[in-house]
Every structure is written in C-alpha cells, then in structure tokens.
Design a protein around this motif. Structure first.
Motif, short mmCIF file in Angstrom:
data_model
loop_
_atom_site.label_atom_id
_atom_site.label_comp_id
_atom_site.label_asym_id
_atom_site.label_seq_id
_atom_site.Cartn_x
_atom_site.Cartn_y
_atom_site.Cartn_z
N PHE A 172 -3.01 -5.03 1.46
CA PHE A 172 -3.98 -4.54 0.18
C PHE A 172 -4.61 -4.09 0.72
O PHE A 172 -5.52 -2.41 0.32
CB PHE A 172 -4.95 -5.49 -0.84
CG PHE A 172 -5.96 -5.37 -0.88
CD1 PHE A 172 -6.29 -4.81 -2.14
CD2 PHE A 172 -7.72 -5.26 -0.13
CE1 PHE A 172 -8.33 -4.31 -2.98
CE2 PHE A 172 -8.89 -4.88 -0.93
CZ PHE A 172 -8.64 -4.17 -1.94
N PHE A 173 -5.39 -4.39 1.75
CA PHE A 173 -6.27 -3.33 2.55
C PHE A 173 -4.98 -2.03 3.51
O PHE A 173 -6.21 -0.89 3.95
CB PHE A 173 -6.80 -4.08 4.13
CG PHE A 173 -7.47 -4.74 3.53
CD1 PHE A 173 -9.68 -4.63 3.69
CD2 PHE A 173 -7.58 -6.39 2.83
CE1 PHE A 173 -10.11 -5.20 3.15
CE2 PHE A 173 -8.34 -7.56 2.39
CZ PHE A 173 -9.92 -6.52 2.54
N ARG A 174 -4.40 -2.08 3.76
CA ARG A 174 -3.53 -0.87 4.50
C ARG A 174 -3.58 0.06 3.47
O ARG A 174 -3.65 1.10 3.92
CB ARG A 174 -1.68 -1.63 4.67
CG ARG A 174 -0.98 -0.43 5.20
CD ARG A 174 0.33 -0.59 6.03
NE ARG A 174 0.73 -1.22 4.40
CZ ARG A 174 1.54 -2.59 4.28
NH1 ARG A 174 2.21 -3.03 5.85
NH2 ARG A 174 2.72 -2.47 3.76
N SER A 175 -3.00 -0.12 2.14
CA SER A 175 -2.70 0.54 0.71
C SER A 175 -4.23 1.17 0.57
O SER A 175 -4.65 2.59 0.52
CB SER A 175 -2.82 -0.04 -0.11
OG SER A 175 -1.02 -0.63 -0.24
N LEU A 176 -5.71 0.32 0.70
CA LEU A 176 -7.14 0.88 0.25
C LEU A 176 -7.73 1.69 1.89
O LEU A 176 -7.91 2.55 1.31
CB LEU A 176 -7.78 -0.30 0.97
CG LEU A 176 -9.41 -0.46 0.66
CD1 LEU A 176 -9.98 0.50 -0.17
CD2 LEU A 176 -10.15 -1.63 1.22
N GLY A 177 -7.17 2.04 3.16
CA GLY A 177 -6.82 2.29 3.63
C GLY A 177 -6.03 3.62 3.71
O GLY A 177 -6.75 4.99 4.65
N GLY A 178 -4.98 3.64 3.12
CA GLY A 178 -4.77 4.81 2.90
C GLY A 178 -5.25 5.72 1.84
O GLY A 178 -4.54 7.25 1.60
#
Length: 543
Positions: A409-415
């Motif tokens: 989730f946070f990786r996609s949010l960062g992306g």
C-alpha cells in the motif's frame, strides 16, 4: 493433490506448480503498466490528450491500486486467498477490455482506474499467497523468480507496446487487449494448481468504514497533488480545502482503525519497528522508482525522437539490473539468512543510479544512459521485494495478508505521489522552457507554452525541435528529485534490525499455540486441515 496444512510448507513440486500460476498473474499485473509506458505518447497523441492526461493515465491505475491494496490484504486474512486472487483477475480483465475500447482520454483514465482495483488485488495477494506457501528463509531463492518475472514484464512490456503501436494493422488498443488471454490462462492455471489452507473465522467483521476513509483520504490527497500549481495555486482555498479534508479523513481513519475489531490496516503491526521502517523505505523506493521510471519512455520518444519499439529496447539495461540483482541477492539471502546488508546496499545503489540519471539532457550519450539505468535496476532488484520479505519474517501467518498489503500500500502510495508530483514538475518546466525558447526564436505563442498536446507530428518542424529539447532537458531534473527522495530509503534501511530469516512458515510460538488449541477442541482444529505440531511436522491427530 491435497492442500498443505496451516503450518506445513508445500512440497517443491507443488510449490513450483502453484508458483507458475502466481507468477503469471504477477506478470499480467505488471504488464498492464509497462506495455503502455512506451506506447503512451502515441496513445495520448491519438486521443488528442495533454501532458496532465498523460500523467493521469498512469496515476489513475496507481491511485485505485493503492486505495484498494490494504482491503485486498485484509480480506486475504479472512477469506479464501485463491478465490480472492481469481476475483482480482476478473476485475482486471474487465478494466483491460474497457480501456481498449476507450474513445477519448477521459474514458481511458476511467477504465485504467477500474483496472487498478484488480491490479491492487493481484499485487497484494500474490505476495500473500507466496508467503503462505514458502518460509521466509527459502523465499529468498524464489525472489529470483519474482525478479525474473519483473524484468520480463518490464522489458517485454515496453517492447510489446512499441511493436503494437508501430504495427498499423494492430493499433494502440491492443496494448490493453493483449493481457486478456494471458489473464485467462492464469485464471485456469491457478484453479488447477493453487492449494492453500483456508482459515475458518466466526463472526467476521470487515471494517468498511475504515477502508472507505482510507481510500477517500488518499484519493483526495493525490487529486490535489495532480492539480496544484496548474489549476490552482499552492496557497489557495482549493489547496486548503483538499489538504485539510484529506488530513481529516486520514485522522478519522486512524481513529476508526484503532477501535475496529478487524482493522484493514492493523496499527499494532504498522507500529512494529521493522514494519514501520520497511513502510518508510517502500514509500521512498516507490516514489523514486515509479515516479522516475515512468517518464523514461516519454524521454526517449519525445525528448530523443525514438520510436516506441526503440524506446522499449533502450530500457533493457534497467531490467537487466533488476533481473541479475534479484536472482543473485535472493540466493545469497537464502544461504545466509541475512537480509539487512542487501537492503542497505540496494538503497545506496538506487540513489547513485538516480543521481547519474539526473545529469541527462536531450543529447546525453546512450552509453551513459545505459549504465545509469542498469545501476537503478540493480538497486530496485535488491530492495523492493526484500523490504516485503523483512516484514513477512516478523509477523504470524494469520496476519501475513495485512502486513504484506501494508507495505505494498505505502509503496503504491509513494509511486502514485511520485508520478503526480514529478509529472507536475515536468509539465511546469517543459511549459516554461517551451515558452522561453519559442519567444527567443521569434515564434508567437498562445501563452500556454505552445501546444499542450503530445501529438508532435501535428507541430511545425521548428516548434517540434523546441518541444523535444524541452522534454529531454527537463527529464534530468525529475531524476535528481527522485535521488533526493530515495535517500530516505537509505536511512530506513540503516535503522532496520539485523535479523536471521526464520525457516518455518509461521512464528514458532504462534504455530505451537495453534497446535495446542486444536488439540483442546475435541479433535476439531481451527483450520480446514489439521495443523502440524510445531517442530515435528507430525499430524497431532495421529500421535
């Protein structure tokens, strides 16, 4: 073929058979993004879209994938993982078909947003399913397969997308249709090979309110990022309303999650040191990787004048770095059981690679570009999957879905934030540069930096040259920003605890407690299959 018990690893043959379907699913999910990376300039040009719409075709998928990832992950802890994976594939298929039939940029963005719901499920659930089959210590070896699929999708996708748009009798719509038969094959293959234990839970409560608040808060924040400084100023009532509303929604979400019986994002897991640092590292890696790499295809085509197929070929060094580093590092992790040194080294290498890419302009040597992309790919291969693995090693099997999806989730949010922010920066710098160069050349402008369309073939030759140079020179600046963001990943990696990966599927204490509880309920275990006695791999009912 019988399913494994809740704490018993699958046999090697069973694992490889099931893994083949899961890897195919992962390939389809990644292909949906990479196949349009080199084709997108032509797609947006054909639909007469703008730079903002170009960014939103990418952002829309990342946005919905980000918002739904924790929901998919939590559902995986409550329901049958196999059925959830198949449901995500069906959603992905529907979105792909809708995108292929889009008649304008707005319809394409909407279809990609729906497609992202399925992508979010596939990205989260594949990791969860693999974690339920393979112990953390052994998972390092299989991460090489994941890296191979990642490299194949990321190299093959741009090449395939370029070939499709360069082939007159196919057309750009097949960039979205091409994944449909692959997804259908994956659906059938998983039905035949994937066998996972299902946890029976009574009185299951899904935190719909928390999920809705998280999705709304994240979406509002990302919409603000996409439009600030173009549609309205940083300091304006629109900014205040959207940022304030987003923070309020996320604060309410945290309050709801702290009191929910079955929170979508369990705060006790997120607050754990390894998980928190892995989330911080993934946020930085996601912002740098997605936000920077998504514009490489645009750089090669608009900034350098290469065809979509040529642009795909030119990205091979990055994918070679991902493939080689993930395979080599995965095997080293399996042999040593140590993971922190490789995450730290990968984070440093990633920053170095983006710093090199930050020096490029529209005339940079392709050799230097290739070296820089290889370095970036090496850093990505050493960090991205291993940050998830570090978290999975610290949590019980029953929480593996929520923990894995939190990192994703946070990786996609960062992306998503990275693509939005860097896209806005690129658009502003390109507009200013075009306006300046057109004025210097004595060419009249309309006040908006010339044409906002990416259909360069419709521009006069002198204007086309100015636009290409502007895009080529502005791209290096966003890679420098990516390097600065990725430094946060180094700090997070350095603070990780040095641990040795466990060789069991579940935490020893958790597995032992499950076995004791199963014996105490008149021979009726909590799982669909009888749990294994921790440390002996014997069925307790056969003692």
């Amino acid at each position: 073929m019988s399913a494994p018990t809740a704490a018993e690893p699958m046999g090697k043959r069973q694992t490889l058979e099931a893994l083949s379907g899961l890897l195919l699913v992962l390939f389809v999910a990644m292909l949906s993004g990479t196949v349009v990376s080199t084709a997108l300039p032509k797609i947006i040009g054909a639909l007469n879209g703008s730079q903002t719409q170009y960014t939103w075709v990418v952002t829309a998928t990342l946005l919905t994938a980000t918002a739904t990832t924790p929901i998919w992950g939590k559902l995986a802890d409550l329901f049958n993982k196999k059925i959830l994976i198949q449901a995500a594939i069906v959603v992905f298929l529907a979105g792909s078909v809708a995108a292929g039939f889009a008649q304008n940029a707005g319809q394409l963005i909407g279809a990609r947003a729906f497609q992202g719901i399925g992508v979010g499920g596939l990205q989260a659930l594949v990791q969860v399913a693999i974690a339920a089959m393979i112990p953390p210590r052994e998972r390092g070896r299989y991460n090489g397969y994941l890296g191979g699929v990642m490299a194949l999708a990321t190299v093959g996708g741009p090449l395939l997308g370029g070939l499709i748009v360069d082939t007159s009798w196919l057309g750009w719509r097949w960039c979205f249709f091409v994944g449909v038969p692959v997804a259908v094959v994956a659906l059938v293959l998983l039905q035949a090979t994937l066998r996972l234990p299902t946890v029976r839970r009574d009185n299951v409560k899904i935190d719909y309110l928390g999920a809705s608040l998280i999705a709304a808060g994240v979406s509002l924040l990302l919409i603000w990022i996409s439009f600030v400084d173009s549609s309205f100023a940083w300091i304006s009532w629109q900014s205040g309303t959207m940022v304030g509303g987003s923070l309020l929604l996320l604060a309410l979400a945290a309050w709801v999650e702290s009191r929910a019986a079955e929170p979508v994002v369990p705060l006790n897991i997120v607050r754990e040191r390894t998980t928190a640092l892995a989330i911080l590292g993934s946020l930085a890696v996601g912002m740098a990787m997605f936000g920077g790499a998504v514009f490489l295809g645009q750089y090669f085509q608009i900034g350098r004048g290469y065809s979509p197929t040529e642009a795909g070929l030119l990205t091979i060094p990055m994918m070679a770095g991902v493939l080689l580093s993930s395979i080599v590092v995965g095997r080293l992790i399996t042999q040593t059981g140590r993971i922190k040194p490789y995450i730290v080294a990968g984070s440093i290498i990633l920053v170095a690679g983006f710093a090199l890419l930050g020096t490029i302009d529209h005339e940079t040597s392709l050799v230097l570009l290739g070296v820089a992309m290889f370095v970036v790919g090496t850093g990505v291969g050493m960090t991205m999957q291993n940050l998830v693995l570090a978290v999975q090693n610290t949590v019980a099997l029953k929480d593996i879905g929520a923990a894995s999806s939190s990192v994703a989730f946070f990786r996609s949010l960062g992306g998503t934030i990275g693509v939005s922010v860097l896209g806005a920066v690129l658009a502003r710098r390109v507009t200013d540069r075009i306006t300046h160069d057109l004025a210097a050349a004595g060419i009249p402008t309309n006040g908006g930096g010339g044409s906002s369309s990416l259909n360069l073939s419709a521009l006069p030759a002198p204007v086309e040259h100015i636009v290409r140079a502007a895009y080529g020179d502005a791209t290096g600046h966003i890679f420098l920003i990516s390097a600065a963001i990725a430094v946060v990943g180094i700090l997070a990696a350095l603070l990780l605890k040095p641990v040795t990966l466990r060789s069991s599927l579940d935490l020893p204490d958790t597995a032992r407690s499950a076995a004791v509880a199963a014996d105490a309920v008149d021979g009726a275990p909590a799982f669909d299959q009888v749990p294994v006695d921790a440390g002996t791999n014997r069925d307790p009912s056969r003692r």
